[in-house]
Design a protein around this motif. Structure first.
Motif, mmCIF file in Angstrom:
data_model
loop_
_atom_site.group_PDB
_atom_site.id
_atom_site.type_symbol
_atom_site.label_atom_id
_atom_site.label_comp_id
_atom_site.label_asym_id
_atom_site.label_seq_id
_atom_site.Cartn_x
_atom_site.Cartn_y
_atom_site.Cartn_z
ATOM 1 N N HIS A 52 -96.558 51.296 71.010
ATOM 2 C CA HIS A 52 -96.915 50.051 70.318
ATOM 3 C C HIS A 52 -96.331 50.029 68.901
ATOM 4 O O HIS A 52 -95.749 49.030 68.477
ATOM 5 C CB HIS A 52 -98.433 49.889 70.276
ATOM 6 C CG HIS A 52 -98.875 48.740 69.445
ATOM 7 N ND1 HIS A 52 -98.796 47.429 69.877
ATOM 8 C CD2 HIS A 52 -99.368 48.684 68.186
ATOM 9 C CE1 HIS A 52 -99.234 46.640 68.926
ATOM 10 N NE2 HIS A 52 -99.588 47.373 67.890
ATOM 11 N N HIS A 53 -96.478 51.125 68.169
ATOM 12 C CA HIS A 53 -95.967 51.193 66.798
ATOM 13 C C HIS A 53 -94.439 51.086 66.779
ATOM 14 O O HIS A 53 -93.874 50.389 65.935
ATOM 15 C CB HIS A 53 -96.406 52.483 66.118
ATOM 16 C CG HIS A 53 -97.849 52.506 65.754
ATOM 17 N ND1 HIS A 53 -98.467 51.515 65.024
ATOM 18 C CD2 HIS A 53 -98.813 53.421 66.021
ATOM 19 C CE1 HIS A 53 -99.738 51.807 64.852
ATOM 20 N NE2 HIS A 53 -99.984 52.961 65.450
ATOM 21 N N SER B 12 -93.428 47.514 67.512
ATOM 22 C CA SER B 12 -93.701 46.701 66.329
ATOM 23 C C SER B 12 -92.610 46.875 65.277
ATOM 24 O O SER B 12 -92.122 45.902 64.698
ATOM 25 C CB SER B 12 -95.061 47.088 65.752
ATOM 26 O OG SER B 12 -95.300 46.436 64.546
ATOM 27 N N ARG C 154 -89.271 45.191 66.408
ATOM 28 C CA ARG C 154 -89.336 43.727 66.260
ATOM 29 C C ARG C 154 -89.239 43.298 64.807
ATOM 30 O O ARG C 154 -88.527 42.363 64.472
ATOM 31 C CB ARG C 154 -90.630 43.194 66.855
ATOM 32 C CG ARG C 154 -90.614 43.161 68.345
ATOM 33 C CD ARG C 154 -91.858 42.501 68.878
ATOM 34 N NE ARG C 154 -91.868 42.573 70.323
ATOM 35 C CZ ARG C 154 -92.955 42.712 71.047
ATOM 36 N NH1 ARG C 154 -94.137 42.777 70.457
ATOM 37 N NH2 ARG C 154 -92.887 42.766 72.356
ATOM 38 N N ARG C 155 -89.974 43.971 63.943
ATOM 39 C CA ARG C 155 -89.995 43.573 62.532
ATOM 40 C C ARG C 155 -88.672 43.819 61.837
ATOM 41 O O ARG C 155 -88.311 43.091 60.916
ATOM 42 C CB ARG C 155 -91.105 44.303 61.797
ATOM 43 C CG ARG C 155 -92.461 43.807 62.179
ATOM 44 C CD ARG C 155 -93.520 44.545 61.449
ATOM 45 N NE ARG C 155 -94.830 44.071 61.881
ATOM 46 C CZ ARG C 155 -95.953 44.529 61.418
ATOM 47 N NH1 ARG C 155 -95.958 45.470 60.509
ATOM 48 N NH2 ARG C 155 -97.089 44.055 61.863
#
Length: 63
Positions: free
Chosen positions: A35-36, A39, A42-43
């Motif tokens: 998940h991290h 994230s 994407r960022r």
């Protein structure tokens, strides 16, 4: 980006560790590591997790 994803995944990605290895070292579930990483990818608008560890001299300048 918050410090949490970076602190959880940064050193492990830099060493080429799998999410299972990162989770083992950080005592967290590999799903949380995934998940991290997702994230952060994407960022930062990159396509692969390996692009997260590019040297700053190769990274495009913001703006």
């Amino acid at each position: 980006m918050s410090d949490r994803p970076r602190s959880v995944t940064g050193p492990g990605i830099g060493r080429g560790e799998s999410r299972h290895e990162i989770g083992e070292h950080r005592h967290i579930n590999p799903r949380a590591v995934k998940h991290h990483i997702t994230s952060m990818v994407r960022r930062r608008d990159v396509h692969r997790r390996t692009e997260l560890v590019r040297p700053a001299s190769e990274a495009p300048l913001p703006g």
